[in-house]
Write a protein that holds these residues in place. Structure first.
Motif, PDB file in Angstrom:
ATOM      1  N   LEU A  52       0.818  -1.206   0.000  1.00  0.00           N
ATOM      2  CA  LEU A  52       0.000   0.000   0.000  1.00  0.00           C
ATOM      3  C   LEU A  52       0.855   1.260   0.000  1.00  0.00           C
ATOM      4  O   LEU A  52       0.483   2.268  -0.617  1.00  0.00           O
ATOM      5  N   LYS A  53       1.994   1.206   0.663  1.00  0.00           N
ATOM      6  CA  LYS A  53       2.905   2.351   0.639  1.00  0.00           C
ATOM      7  C   LYS A  53       3.382   2.613  -0.776  1.00  0.00           C
ATOM      8  O   LYS A  53       3.465   3.775  -1.218  1.00  0.00           O
ATOM      9  N   TYR A  54       3.689   1.545  -1.490  1.00  0.00           N
ATOM     10  CA  TYR A  54       4.150   1.721  -2.872  1.00  0.00           C
ATOM     11  C   TYR A  54       3.021   2.260  -3.743  1.00  0.00           C
ATOM     12  O   TYR A  54       3.243   3.159  -4.575  1.00  0.00           O
ATOM     13  N   ALA A  93      -7.096  -6.763   3.591  1.00  0.00           N
ATOM     14  CA  ALA A  93      -7.295  -6.749   5.043  1.00  0.00           C
ATOM     15  C   ALA A  93      -6.932  -5.394   5.638  1.00  0.00           C
ATOM     16  O   ALA A  93      -7.630  -4.884   6.525  1.00  0.00           O
ATOM     17  N   VAL A  94      -5.844  -4.797   5.160  1.00  0.00           N
ATOM     18  CA  VAL A  94      -5.435  -3.486   5.678  1.00  0.00           C
ATOM     19  C   VAL A  94      -6.466  -2.420   5.318  1.00  0.00           C
ATOM     20  O   VAL A  94      -6.856  -1.597   6.161  1.00  0.00           O
ATOM     21  N   ILE A  95      -6.913  -2.418   4.071  1.00  0.00           N
ATOM     22  CA  ILE A  95      -7.892  -1.413   3.644  1.00  0.00           C
ATOM     23  C   ILE A  95      -9.183  -1.544   4.438  1.00  0.00           C
ATOM     24  O   ILE A  95      -9.736  -0.540   4.926  1.00  0.00           O
ATOM     25  N   LEU A  96      -9.685  -2.765   4.588  1.00  0.00           N
ATOM     26  CA  LEU A  96     -10.919  -2.969   5.347  1.00  0.00           C
ATOM     27  C   LEU A  96     -10.742  -2.582   6.812  1.00  0.00           C
ATOM     28  O   LEU A  96     -11.674  -2.064   7.445  1.00  0.00           O
ATOM     29  N   SER A  97      -9.567  -2.817   7.344  1.00  0.00           N
ATOM     30  CA  SER A  97      -9.300  -2.427   8.728  1.00  0.00           C
ATOM     31  C   SER A  97      -9.368  -0.905   8.884  1.00  0.00           C
ATOM     32  O   SER A  97      -9.935  -0.391   9.854  1.00  0.00           O
ATOM     33  N   TYR A  98      -8.798  -0.187   7.926  1.00  0.00           N
ATOM     34  CA  TYR A  98      -8.840   1.274   7.992  1.00  0.00           C
ATOM     35  C   TYR A  98     -10.259   1.800   7.842  1.00  0.00           C
ATOM     36  O   TYR A  98     -10.614   2.827   8.429  1.00  0.00           O
ATOM     37  N   PHE A 100     -13.158   0.121   8.690  1.00  0.00           N
ATOM     38  CA  PHE A 100     -14.190  -0.374   9.609  1.00  0.00           C
ATOM     39  C   PHE A 100     -13.730  -0.585  11.049  1.00  0.00           C
ATOM     40  O   PHE A 100     -14.512  -1.069  11.859  1.00  0.00           O
ATOM     41  N   THR A 101     -12.490  -0.271  11.397  1.00  0.00           N
ATOM     42  CA  THR A 101     -12.056  -0.451  12.788  1.00  0.00           C
ATOM     43  C   THR A 101     -11.515   0.855  13.355  1.00  0.00           C
ATOM     44  O   THR A 101     -11.393   1.855  12.646  1.00  0.00           O
ATOM     45  N   ASP A 102     -11.174   0.797  14.633  1.00  0.00           N
ATOM     46  CA  ASP A 102     -10.631   1.981  15.308  1.00  0.00           C
ATOM     47  C   ASP A 102      -9.115   2.062  15.201  1.00  0.00           C
ATOM     48  O   ASP A 102      -8.481   2.855  15.887  1.00  0.00           O
ATOM     49  N   HIS A 103      -8.509   1.217  14.354  1.00  0.00           N
ATOM     50  CA  HIS A 103      -7.069   1.220  14.051  1.00  0.00           C
ATOM     51  C   HIS A 103      -6.196   0.677  15.186  1.00  0.00           C
ATOM     52  O   HIS A 103      -4.964   0.781  15.121  1.00  0.00           O
ATOM     53  N   ASP A 104      -6.810   0.115  16.201  1.00  0.00           N
ATOM     54  CA  ASP A 104      -6.036  -0.554  17.241  1.00  0.00           C
ATOM     55  C   ASP A 104      -5.630  -1.934  16.731  1.00  0.00           C
ATOM     56  O   ASP A 104      -6.383  -2.572  15.982  1.00  0.00           O
TER      57      ASP A 104
END
Length: 537
Positions: A52-54, A93-98, A100-104
């Motif tokens: 994702l950084k790239y 997984a990273v995108i969905l986490s950002y 739908f979650t609180d980033h913990d």
């Protein structure tokens, strides 16, 4: 072959299948928070961040995104040694986490485990559809999917193994879309199968073997119908779809030259894994593993009725094979049988004969397991047929009874072993399994060890250590923030607690570590974790 009368009474395909998969989805929701964080998960997560950084560096606002706190400590894609691993699931997984979650970290890993189980259900649905198509009855297909769920190690790893389980699911989905393409080679089915293949390759580069399976499948279907040139054109279009699909979801391919990319396949087959495997009581490097390493691991971790029934199904199919020297005599069902047999046997033989790098059991070959289950159901059908034959009735019914009893016992073991189904052994007693083979090589039990320490030690800071810090760090991430804040890793002997999952150390520990204050044994008696405390600390 018709179903027995008692099973024929089960009707209403749509609602039965819907209830089956609906209950599994609810089960995943209920259980996904019970497992620890496996050894590889943090590195896999990092792979998603690297990619994702790239991608962010190529966007108009890339210069701002690169300095986002998340990416500030993330390696560049050309510097990360595991960037060649398929990233499609990790990026998602990273995108969905950002979103739908609180980033913990705890929220991320809980969501990740739920996503893995969701894809496992996709694989179960694909094997259900495959079984329905091949075995000509949806109930046989549903039985195949049920056997996948009732496989203790697979049930556990369906929550945290984002590589092998996800790859198995996508590979099975691609094999299903291949059978649909063989039945009716339309442009839409070519496109769908190409995308399914691309997904499998974008998880593990070994998914490229689907190109061979597809070529064979089209050859088999071409033998039964006219329009071979049409199938050849379809295969060319399929290849283009696969190439475009893989390239579009794999940033590693964008950042490297063609010669560098050629090294990916070599690296994947000869992965430089530096550790050893406990096998038959000996510690062996990946280069020392004997040809029987994978077959033995399969035998001791797959429920015996499944393995024996699959062997029966294959043997009976071989005995009744009437090709008459030409593939033109194959029916549609026979063509699928050839594919399913090669799906099971060809990868296994390649690993056994070429010494392809495998480690930690047979997880790198999990993708062949659905094929084994399909043959297991074929074997079960054969036993049902024999149970009606006068000369074989008694033996067949006895075998069926024993198989049903053992399968019921396996289902009960899944319940008893929770959440340590990953140390299920089909027939080995606990003491022998501990001495001869790896136990909790995923390091999941460390989570419960950390939770026990925090619950029983009132100190504001709890110091701990282990042979390797990775399982301690990984499992701390799924704890609540206030729990993580109390933990401190101390690499020397000043730590109050020492935790061990007995990896690379199957024998008991010396008294110098302190007193063993907490032990976790799975329901089958296998010790998966010990916590030692130094006196006076």
């Amino acid at each position: 072959m018709p179903l027995p009368a008692w099973l024929s009474a089960v009707s209403g395909r749509r609602w039965v299948v819907g209830v089956f998969f609906g209950l599994l989805a609810l089960l995943g929701l209920a259980l996904h928070g019970d497992y620890g964080v496996s050894w590889d998960e943090t590195n896999n997560h990092l792979n998603g961040l690297v990619n994702l950084k790239y991608i962010s560096s190529l966007l108009p606002a890339g210069s701002l995104l690169r300095y986002h706190p998340t990416f500030a400590t993330t390696p560049n894609i050309r510097e990360f040694p595991d960037a060649h691993h398929g990233p499609v699931f990790e990026i998602s997984a990273v995108i969905l986490s950002y979103l739908f979650t609180d980033h913990d970290p705890r929220s991320y890993f809980l969501l990740r485990h739920l996503l893995i189980f969701s894809l496992f259900l996709v694989g179960a649905w694909a094997v259900y559809r495959l079984g329905t198509s091949w075995l000509r009855d949806w109930r046989w297909g549903l039985l195949t999917a049920a056997l996948l769920i009732l496989s203790p190690r697979f049930f556990a790893e369906a929550f945290y193994n984002g590589k092998d389980i996800v790859y198995m699911a996508f590979f099975t989905l691609a094999m299903y879309t291949l059978t649909r393409l063989m039945q009716q080679p339309t442009a839409g089915r070519v496109l769908v199968h190409g995308l399914a293949t691309a997904l499998a390759i974008a998880v593990r580069v070994q998914g490229a073997q689907l190109l061979i399976f597809t070529a064979l499948g089209l050859v088999l279907s071409a033998k039964q119908a006219e329009g071979r040139w049409q199938l050849a054109r379809g295969y060319v279009i399929y290849l283009l779809v696969v190439l475009l699909g893989v390239f579009s979801v794999w940033p590693y391919l964008w950042a490297h030259t063609v010669p560098e990319l050629l090294d990916v396949s070599t690296h994947a087959v000869r992965y430089p894994w530096p550790f050893t495997n406990l096998y038959m009581g000996q510690f062996l490097s990946v280069g020392q593993l004997p040809w029987h390493y994978v077959p033995v691991w399969m035998a001791i971790t797959i429920p015996l009725p499944y393995s024996l029934s699959a062997a029966l199904g294959l043997l009976v199919a071989l005995k009744h094979c009437r090709i008459r020297g030409s593939l033109t005599q194959l029916t549609e069902s026979g063509s699928i049988a050839v594919l399913v047999a090669l799906w099971l046997l060809a990868p296994l033989l390649v690993v056994m004969l070429t010494h392809t790098v495998v480690y930690e059991g047979w997880r790198h070959l999990y993708f062949i397991y659905p094929a084994l289950l399909l043959w297991a159901v074929q074997g079960f059908r054969q036993l049902l047929h024999w149970s009606r034959e006068p000369g074989l009735r008694l033996a067949a019914r006895l075998a069926l009874g024993l198989a049903l009893l053992e399968t019921g016992h396996t289902a009960w073991q899944i319940v008893q072993l929770h959440p340590y189904q990953n140390v299920y052994f089909s027939f080995l007693p606990a003491a022998k399994a501990e001495r001869l083979f790896e136990r909790d090589y995923w390091g999941l039990a460390y989570r419960q060890g950390l939770e026990w320490m925090l619950a029983h030690d009132p100190a504001p800071v709890v110091t701990m250590r282990a042979l390797w810090h990775y399982p301690l760090y990984n499992n701390s991430l799924i704890l609540k923030p206030e729990q993580r804040a109390r933990l401190r890793y101390t690499p020397d002997s000043t730590a109050r607690y020492y935790l061990t999952g007995y990896r690379w150390h199957p024998q008991p520990y010396l008294d110098s570590l302190g007193s063993e204050v907490f032990t976790i044994r799975a329901a089958n008696g296998i010790k998966v974790l010990s916590v030692f405390r130094q006196p006076g600390r």
